[in-house]
Design a protein around this motif. Structure first.
Motif, PDB file in Angstrom:
ATOM      1  N   SER A  73      12.845  -7.953  -1.407  1.00 20.23           N
ATOM      2  CA  SER A  73      11.684  -7.061  -1.408  1.00 20.23           C
ATOM      3  C   SER A  73      11.032  -6.981  -2.786  1.00 20.23           C
ATOM      4  O   SER A  73       9.808  -6.950  -2.914  1.00 20.23           O
ATOM      5  CB  SER A  73      12.110  -5.665  -0.941  1.00 20.23           C
ATOM      6  OG  SER A  73      10.975  -4.897  -0.636  1.00 20.23           O
ATOM      7  N   SER A  96       3.024  -9.429   2.625  1.00 23.11           N
ATOM      8  CA  SER A  96       3.209  -8.289   3.535  1.00 23.11           C
ATOM      9  C   SER A  96       4.104  -8.630   4.724  1.00 23.11           C
ATOM     10  O   SER A  96       4.951  -7.825   5.127  1.00 23.11           O
ATOM     11  CB  SER A  96       1.849  -7.775   4.024  1.00 23.11           C
ATOM     12  OG  SER A  96       1.140  -8.799   4.681  1.00 23.11           O
ATOM     13  N   LYS A 127       7.720  -8.752   3.542  1.00 15.36           N
ATOM     14  CA  LYS A 127       8.158  -7.383   3.214  1.00 15.36           C
ATOM     15  C   LYS A 127       8.492  -6.609   4.485  1.00 15.36           C
ATOM     16  O   LYS A 127       9.514  -5.923   4.572  1.00 15.36           O
ATOM     17  CB  LYS A 127       7.065  -6.653   2.421  1.00 15.36           C
ATOM     18  CG  LYS A 127       7.467  -6.379   0.967  1.00 15.36           C
ATOM     19  CD  LYS A 127       6.454  -5.484   0.306  1.00 15.36           C
ATOM     20  CE  LYS A 127       6.595  -5.434  -1.197  1.00 15.36           C
ATOM     21  NZ  LYS A 127       7.916  -5.523  -1.758  1.00 15.36           N
ATOM     22  N   SER A 128       7.621  -6.721   5.489  1.00 20.96           N
ATOM     23  CA  SER A 128       7.855  -6.026   6.762  1.00 20.96           C
ATOM     24  C   SER A 128       9.121  -6.538   7.432  1.00 20.96           C
ATOM     25  O   SER A 128       9.934  -5.757   7.938  1.00 20.96           O
ATOM     26  CB  SER A 128       6.654  -6.211   7.702  1.00 20.96           C
ATOM     27  OG  SER A 128       5.497  -5.629   7.156  1.00 20.96           O
ATOM     28  N   ASN A 164      12.131  -5.180   5.569  1.00 25.26           N
ATOM     29  CA  ASN A 164      12.326  -3.743   5.839  1.00 25.26           C
ATOM     30  C   ASN A 164      12.888  -3.492   7.233  1.00 25.26           C
ATOM     31  O   ASN A 164      13.718  -2.590   7.424  1.00 25.26           O
ATOM     32  CB  ASN A 164      11.006  -2.983   5.659  1.00 25.26           C
ATOM     33  CG  ASN A 164      10.634  -2.811   4.194  1.00 25.26           C
ATOM     34  OD1 ASN A 164      11.500  -2.829   3.323  1.00 25.26           O
ATOM     35  ND2 ASN A 164       9.357  -2.664   3.908  1.00 25.26           N
ATOM     36  N   LEU A 184      12.723   4.657   4.971  1.00 27.31           N
ATOM     37  CA  LEU A 184      12.088   3.390   5.371  1.00 27.31           C
ATOM     38  C   LEU A 184      11.133   3.536   6.548  1.00 27.31           C
ATOM     39  O   LEU A 184      10.316   2.655   6.793  1.00 27.31           O
ATOM     40  CB  LEU A 184      13.175   2.394   5.794  1.00 27.31           C
ATOM     41  CG  LEU A 184      13.677   1.337   4.815  1.00 27.31           C
ATOM     42  CD1 LEU A 184      14.639   0.406   5.538  1.00 27.31           C
ATOM     43  CD2 LEU A 184      12.544   0.518   4.218  1.00 27.31           C
ATOM     44  N   GLU A 240       8.428   5.045   7.498  1.00 27.36           N
ATOM     45  CA  GLU A 240       6.971   4.895   7.445  1.00 27.36           C
ATOM     46  C   GLU A 240       6.575   3.427   7.274  1.00 27.36           C
ATOM     47  O   GLU A 240       5.610   2.968   7.875  1.00 27.36           O
ATOM     48  CB  GLU A 240       6.380   5.731   6.289  1.00 27.36           C
ATOM     49  CG  GLU A 240       4.865   5.778   6.380  1.00 27.36           C
ATOM     50  CD  GLU A 240       4.241   6.790   5.435  1.00 27.36           C
ATOM     51  OE1 GLU A 240       3.020   6.742   5.287  1.00 27.36           O
ATOM     52  OE2 GLU A 240       4.968   7.621   4.845  1.00 27.36           O
ATOM     53  N   SER A 241       7.368   2.682   6.469  1.00 29.25           N
ATOM     54  CA  SER A 241       7.020   1.273   6.211  1.00 29.25           C
ATOM     55  C   SER A 241       7.263   0.381   7.422  1.00 29.25           C
ATOM     56  O   SER A 241       6.762  -0.745   7.471  1.00 29.25           O
ATOM     57  CB  SER A 241       7.797   0.742   5.007  1.00 29.25           C
ATOM     58  OG  SER A 241       9.175   0.676   5.299  1.00 29.25           O
ATOM     59  N   LYS A 258       1.511   1.595  11.674  1.00 34.74           N
ATOM     60  CA  LYS A 258       1.063   1.584  10.272  1.00 34.74           C
ATOM     61  C   LYS A 258       1.541   0.346   9.533  1.00 34.74           C
ATOM     62  O   LYS A 258       1.410   0.253   8.315  1.00 34.74           O
ATOM     63  CB  LYS A 258       1.605   2.831   9.541  1.00 34.74           C
ATOM     64  CG  LYS A 258       1.134   4.152  10.115  1.00 34.74           C
ATOM     65  CD  LYS A 258       1.806   5.297   9.359  1.00 34.74           C
ATOM     66  CE  LYS A 258       1.464   6.653   9.959  1.00 34.74           C
ATOM     67  NZ  LYS A 258       2.236   7.730   9.323  1.00 34.74           N
ATOM     68  N   GLU A 281       2.127  -2.812   7.539  1.00 37.28           N
ATOM     69  CA  GLU A 281       1.239  -3.513   6.592  1.00 37.28           C
ATOM     70  C   GLU A 281       0.864  -4.889   7.109  1.00 37.28           C
ATOM     71  O   GLU A 281      -0.254  -5.360   6.934  1.00 37.28           O
ATOM     72  CB  GLU A 281       1.947  -3.624   5.230  1.00 37.28           C
ATOM     73  CG  GLU A 281       1.037  -4.033   4.101  1.00 37.28           C
ATOM     74  CD  GLU A 281       1.760  -4.157   2.775  1.00 37.28           C
ATOM     75  OE1 GLU A 281       1.245  -4.864   1.896  1.00 37.28           O
ATOM     76  OE2 GLU A 281       2.841  -3.561   2.612  1.00 37.28           O
TER      77      GLU A 281
END
Length: 599
Positions: free
Chosen positions: A398, A404, A407-408, A411, A430, A432-433, A438, A440
């Motif tokens: 990360s 993006s 990263k997603s 996560n 974590l 929210e990500s 939402k 990214e």
């Protein structure tokens, strides 16, 4: 590099050049005497044009045939310095600028290369071939630096210049190169506009069949990657099929020796090639593997990876082009995920180590792929139930990436680590990500995966109705784009939920197709899970025959995974899961086992 001279030159120069060329082309070549002849030219105090050309020839010879890079660089710098100060610009000034800039780039001194290329581009307006070549070269440097705005600007200038030079072929090469950078930069609206324009130009292109088909392959590769980056595995199929047909057309075009030795166009601006035919074949294999992985066809991904890696090994014997290492690394990244899904962890960790070796040979690759390698180590550590190591690897990945999608993906896997280790506080941090609404990333498949992780979280907390709602959303999205692995995972989890609720009939309706689909992939972990559930369901139904069969299958999957787990844990490469900083620990190797483990 043939050493040419012109008719109005001094006899001493022509003679020395002839001797140098004779020594260079003799069998075996005598490079020492070739260099000696060229250096002798300077004792005659030649005019600037000859001085510059001789420095360029010496620089090229030293680069090609010796390890004396410093001397080569000094000659190329002198060639550029002398030739760029002359009023009459010829190929010497542009060639010296191009080769010197490549050398600076290899030595990680691009700040020295850029002003030279800018100056050479200004000077080359009346030399169309060199003008285009230098624009491509400077754009590539900006692209490596991730300055996509500057790179795209230069490619746009090149496209307009090629248009005025009446080269539709090279104009499309510039536009497709721009489209590729826009795709990397996730400027999807601009990508659509660029590809739409080029599509029309390719259809009306009247040039050579080889040029037309290579442009079509470039265009279709971008189109396929566009779909795959958006997670649209089903929608991409027509474009992928077209791409596979187009590469077959290229390999089947029969050209006699005369045609191969002559230019395909009389326009000097057309003297560019996107990729050699052999490299295109490897690239088509690669995008096919990417599609197979996303769709959940592991056998197919494995088959095409093997073909592509064999082709790369053959090509590397002839020319170890850096692009081949990039292709090799991407193929290894995909085959590692394949191995983990199919329950072959011991091969996966060896192939991760192999990926590290590819990066060692081309150090720039670790800058671009380091995050992916640590992600793979995280997935491997998860499969080995080494959750602390998995967490450390995902956190390292990360930190190393700004992409993006990656990263997603990281996560989502980190969330599963926290779920499996019951670490609610970290999981909440974590949430929210990885919220699918939402997220990214704009990827369809990653959004579907995010719903699955939410369903998994609700299941762990016994919020079964909420879990079913999330998983049905995953199923809807995965069915729309044929995401078979997500479908099988969602079905087996839904089956587990219905079993927990005492609804055995619905549980059976979910787990049976999950087992069938997992067998086609094949996904050993889902098969293990599904066979365990089916064993219990058949026992509850009083079906002893099927219960015994599922018990046998569950034991078989379990023993196979345990055997592979033990084998992997004994391998020295297993110690890679502790590596999160600095250079890869290359002292690890597959010949040492057990006691040399870093664990």
């Amino acid at each position: 590099m043939k050493m040419a001279s012109t008719s109005n030159e001094q006899p001493w120069y022509t003679a020395l050049l002839g001797f140098a060329e004779n020594f260079r082309t003799s069998n075996p070549p005598n490079i020492r005497l070739c260099i000696h002849c060229l250096q002798s030219i300077f004792t005659f105090k030649p005019p600037p044009q000859i001085e510059a050309r001789t420095h360029l020839q010496l620089g090229n010879i030293l680069l090609t045939h010796t390890k004396n890079i410093d001397a080569a660089r000094a000659h190329l710098e002198k060639a550029w310095s002398v030739s760029s100060s002359l009023s009459a610009n010829d190929d010497v000034v542009f060639e010296s600028a191009s080769i010197l800039s490549q050398l600076y780039e290899q030595q990680n001194q691009v700040q020295l290369a850029k002003p030279i290329l800018h100056r050479a581009i200004e000077m080359s307006q009346q030399a169309p071939y060199w003008h285009c070549r230098l624009l491509f070269q400077l754009a590539q440097i900006f692209a490596i630096e991730k300055d996509f705005l500057s790179a795209c600007g230069l490619l746009g200038v090149g496209a307009e210049f090629a248009r005025t030079a009446q080269s539709d072929y090279t104009r499309m090469l510039f536009l497709l190169s721009k489209g590729m950078l826009l795709l990397i930069d996730k400027k999807m609206k601009d990508v659509d506009e660029c590809l739409s324009m080029v599509s029309g130009l390719i259809e009306t292109y009247q040039g050579s069949p080889i040029h037309k088909e290579s442009l079509k392959v470039f265009f279709l590769v971008l189109q396929v990657c566009h779909y795959l980056m958006s997670g649209q595995v089903k929608s991409v199929k027509p474009a992928l099929k077209q791409l596979q047909q187009s590469i077959q057309t290229i390999t089947q075009i029969h050209t006699d020796d005369v045609l191969l030795s002559e230019p395909l166009s009389g326009n000097p601006v057309d003297l560019f090639q996107w990729l050699p035919k052999e490299h295109m074949c490897v690239l088509v294999y690669l995008v096919t593997v990417m599609h197979s992985m996303q769709a959940g066809y592991m056998d197919k991904a494995q088959k095409y990876t093997d073909k592509a890696l064999m082709q790369i090994e053959k090509l590397k014997m002839l020319d170890c082009h850096p692009l081949l290492s990039s292709f090799q690394l991407m193929l290894l990244e995909h085959i590692v995920m394949c191995r983990l899904i199919m329950g072959n962890k011991s091969m996966a960790i060896q192939e991760i180590f192999q990926a590290c070796h590819v990066c060692q040979q081309q150090p720039r690759l670790f800058t671009t792929h380091g995050a992916q390698i640590h992600t793979l180590l995280g997935l491997y550590a998860m499969s080995m139930n080494c959750m602390e190591a998995a967490e450390a690897q995902f956190k390292t990945a990360s930190k190393l990436t700004t992409v993006s999608d990656l990263k997603s993906f990281v996560n989502l896997n980190l969330a599963i680590v926290y779920l499996r280790t019951n670490r609610q506080t970290e999981l909440v941090g974590l949430l929210e990500s990885i919220d699918p609404e939402k997220l990214e990333s704009g990827s369809h498949s990653l959004k579907a995966a995010a719903y699955y992780v939410q369903g998994l979280q609700a299941f762990f907390q016994a919020r079964y109705n909420e879990a079913k709602r999330y998983l049905r959303e995953t199923l809807k999205m995965s069915n729309a784009e044929d995401l078979n692995r997500l479908t099988s995972c969602s079905l087996v989890l839904l089956g587990h939920i219905f079993l927990s609720l005492g609804n055995n009939r619905e549980a059976m309706n979910m787990v049976t197709p999950a087992m069938q689909l997992a067998g086609k992939i094949p996904d050993v972990h889902v098969q293990l899970w599904a066979s365990s559930l089916l064993k219990d369901l058949y026992r509850m139904c009083g079906d002893s025959h099927n219960e015994a069969e599922e018990f046998r299958m569950h034991s078989s999957f379990s023993q196979s995974l345990l055997k592979d787990h033990f084998q992997s844990s004994q391998m020295s490469e297993h110690g890679l899961i502790q590596w999160t900083d600095g250079q890869c620990p290359f002292h690890l190797c597959s010949t040492s086992v057990g006691s040399s483990s870093m664990l």
